[in-house]
Design an enzyme around this catalytic site. Structure first.
Site, short mmCIF file in Angstrom:
data_model
loop_
_atom_site.label_atom_id
_atom_site.label_comp_id
_atom_site.label_asym_id
_atom_site.label_seq_id
_atom_site.Cartn_x
_atom_site.Cartn_y
_atom_site.Cartn_z
N ALA A 18 -5.63 4.34 -14.26
CA ALA A 18 -5.56 5.08 -12.81
C ALA A 18 -4.25 4.23 -12.21
CB ALA A 18 -6.64 4.40 -11.75
N GLN A 19 -3.11 4.88 -11.84
CA GLN A 19 -1.95 4.45 -11.25
C GLN A 19 -1.93 4.58 -9.88
OE1 GLN A 19 1.15 6.92 -12.47
NE2 GLN A 19 1.28 6.33 -14.71
N GLY A 65 -3.96 4.00 -5.97
CA GLY A 65 -4.48 2.78 -5.63
C GLY A 65 -6.00 2.89 -5.17
N GLU A 100 -0.63 8.59 0.38
CA GLU A 100 -0.81 9.53 -0.70
C GLU A 100 -1.15 11.06 -0.22
OE1 GLU A 100 -3.33 7.95 -3.75
OE2 GLU A 100 -1.65 6.25 -4.21
N HIS A 137 -4.36 17.06 -11.64
CA HIS A 137 -3.20 16.25 -10.76
C HIS A 137 -2.00 17.22 -11.03
CE1 HIS A 137 -0.52 12.96 -9.77
NE2 HIS A 137 -1.94 12.30 -9.70
N ARG A 149 -4.26 17.64 -3.34
CA ARG A 149 -3.95 17.89 -4.61
C ARG A 149 -4.23 19.38 -5.08
NH1 ARG A 149 -6.08 12.33 -7.58
NH2 ARG A 149 -4.16 11.03 -6.78
N HIS A 201 -7.57 16.16 -14.44
CA HIS A 201 -7.51 14.92 -13.72
C HIS A 201 -8.91 14.09 -13.48
CE1 HIS A 201 -5.72 11.00 -12.19
NE2 HIS A 201 -6.14 11.33 -11.13
N GLU A 242 -17.35 8.35 -11.49
CA GLU A 242 -16.94 9.85 -11.74
C GLU A 242 -18.14 10.67 -12.12
OE1 GLU A 242 -13.45 12.62 -13.52
OE2 GLU A 242 -13.32 10.31 -13.70
N ARG A 250 -11.41 15.77 -4.20
CA ARG A 250 -11.28 14.33 -3.92
C ARG A 250 -9.80 14.02 -3.07
NH1 ARG A 250 -9.17 9.69 -7.06
NH2 ARG A 250 -8.14 11.44 -8.32
N SER A 264 -11.45 7.29 -5.41
CA SER A 264 -12.47 7.39 -6.78
C SER A 264 -12.77 5.78 -7.15
CB SER A 264 -11.83 8.03 -8.00
OG SER A 264 -10.26 7.74 -7.98
#
Length: 530
Positions: free
Chosen positions: A48-49, A51, A118, A233, A282, A342, A366, A377, A382
């Site tokens: 997970a990149q 945050g 984000e 994603h 997204r 994703h 998840e 989401r 998450s």
């Protein structure tokens, strides 16, 4: 059976939700056994990149939990549970505080944590670690806290959940690394198995994300919901050779810092498509990219982050390294990106305490459908959900055991089961073609028929067979849910039903009947499952 062991609670999965639940249950005095298909530190969390989206007491600038709730409900497109959203987000600050007490280090100085914004967020509320390595830091901290205190069976695979004579869950049938079957006796089983990205040829998920928890829960009698809502994603590093499997993602925070999406001709992709432009939710960004590529015949778009200059490598070291390995210098040239599977917004129907309709069965992370995500989401919710629901589920197990709601009974161990499996490459190509971002009735029916015809019944004596069986059942459940929802909403896009239909403002809930067929539940059964 070759071997047996016992615990108060069996936790399946070693990501953020599983480790959080295991640590909390241990603190509560329960005997905990954690089963991981890999090592105790494997799982989706490490990749997970993004945050952790959280509003903490020291936040300034007008942000609030109620504002975070509003953003989450907006992203969820009418299918979130308001109660679940308020509960999970309201518990977020305490969950992050406990994580920091466990040793997690986030970017910033003391309580003055650095925050970014984000897609879908109306405020700078997302905290990170190592720039774009938040998941790795969360996994490191939880893994270190669990070391020496939590018993772990590494490289073990759960084949099926076992029941006692009362019908309640009483443990699990497990394969060890050599494929020898054994039984774990436990009055409570908590599934934290992660997602189902390996249903698709291109995904950000690791190889272990094969939908195991969905299949295990269905076969144990639980219901699943919202499986049609698979989040793609929008910015995954493009691989021109078209190889399948996990692909490096380019975190949404890059766009939060000012990067923009452009096509091969340099035209802005998101301009005029949404009020938030490149920071739209997204599903909007992924769908817009897909439509632009279909219209142009090109294979990828580009993320232009050159405006960030030399700060890129320091701010996003993981992305920078992946780009350089692919021969791209993000400081001086746009990054070629496309969409990939994703995150699963749906899963096993549960409360925010992880309880399912099956006595003794709990879920978190998840694999769970708590009602937090709805049809899409919100970015970085998450990890927060894993922390909050993992802890709440462990508390629920403790209460249920001590109050006698869940009791220890002997697990009835049947022989290793035999179920339908499908060649993984065929399944992934079929799902990518017919059940990706755009779905039609004709395509979904073709996919279901193709997988049905390709299924071969085999005994689940190997880890690979267990995973392939889980993928086959989960794929059919996703196809059934997607075919049933004759509208476009959130992550689910139907070109043959392009509009959002208010009459569809309800979840598609599925379970297996006594013959093993997937069926939709009625309103009364949906209420019971929730």
């Amino acid at each position: 059976m070759s071997w047996e062991t016992a615990a108060d609670v069996l936790v399946v999965g070693s990501g953020v939700a599983g480790l959080t639940a295991a640590l909390r249950a241990h603190e509560r005095g329960l005997r905990v056994l954690l089963v991981s298909k890999g090592t105790a530190t494997d799982g989706n969390t490490s990749w997970a990149q993004g945050g952790v989206a959280v509003v903490t007491p020291e936040v300034a600038g007008g942000d609030s939990v109620s504002r975070h709730v509003r953003d989450t409900l907006d992203a969820g497109a009418g299918l979130c549970s308001k109660e679940a959203v308020r509960t999970v987000l309201g518990d977020g600050a305490d969950a992050v505080a406990r994580l920091r007490e466990a040793g997690a280090r986030f970017d910033g100085d003391g309580d003055a944590l650095l925050r970014t914004r984000e897609g879908g967020h109306s405020a700078f509320r997302v905290i990170h670690a190592g720039g774009d390595a938040t998941g790795a830091e969360v996994q490191r901290a939880l893994g270190a806290a669990a070391e020496g205190s939590i018993a772990v069976l590494e490289r073990h695979c759960v084949v099926e959940l076992l029941h006692g004579e009362s019908g309640a869950v009483a443990g699990a049938l497990v394969l060890d690394p050599e494929g020898r079957p054994g039984v774990v006796h436990a009055p409570a089983v908590l599934l934290a198995t992660g997602g189902l990205g390996q249903l698709y040829s291109a995904t950000t998920n690791p190889d272990v994300a094969t939908g195991d928890g969905v299949a295990l829960a269905l076969r144990a009698g639980a219901s699943v919901a919202d499986l049609e809502f698979v989040q793609f994603h929008p910015t995954v590093l493009y691989a021109p050779e078209g190889r399948s499997g996990r692909r490096p993602l380019v975190t949404e925070a890059v766009r939060g810092e000012g990067a923009v999406l452009v096509d091969a001709d340099g035209r802005r992709v998101m301009e005029g498509e949404h009020p938030l432009a490149d920071l739209a939710p997204r599903d909007v960004v992924s769908a817009t990219i897909t439509e632009r590529l279909a219209a142009s015949g090109q294979e990828c778009v580009y993320l232009d982050a050159t405006g960030l200059g030399g700060n890129f490598a320091h701010r996003f070291p993981t992305v920078y390294a992946a780009c350089r390995e692919a021969g791209v210098d993000p400081v001086s040239e746009p990054i070629p990106v496309t969409s990939a599977a994703h995150y699963s917004c749906g899963g096993v129907v549960s409360s925010v305490d992880g309880r399912t309709a099956v006595s003794g069965l709990y879920v978190a992370g998840e694999v769970a459908r708590t009602g937090l995500h709805g049809a899409n989401r919100l970015a970085s919710n998450s990890l927060l959900e894993g922390l909050v629901v993992g802890s709440r589920a462990a508390d629920a197990v403790t209460r249920d055991l001590r109050c006698g709601v869940v009791v220890r009974t002997a697990a009835v161990a049947d022989p290793v089961p035999a179920t339908a499996v499908v060649d993984r490459d065929l399944l992934q190509r079929t799902m990518s073609r017919y059940a990706g971002i755009g779905r039609t009735a004709e395509g979904l029916a073709a996919a279901s028929a193709e997988l049905d015809g390709a299924g071969v019944v085999r005994p689940l004596r190997t880890h690979r067979a267990v995973e392939d069986s889980a993928l086959a059942l989960t794929a059919q459940a996703l196809l059934a849910a997607a075919a049933a929802r004759t509208e476009s909403r959130g992550c689910h896009r139907r070109p043959d039903f392009p509009e959002t239909d208010r009459s569809w403002q309800d979840s598609v809930v599925l379970r297996l009947d006594v013959s093993g067929w997937l069926i939709r539940t009625g309103p009364e059964e949906r209420e019971k499952a929730a």
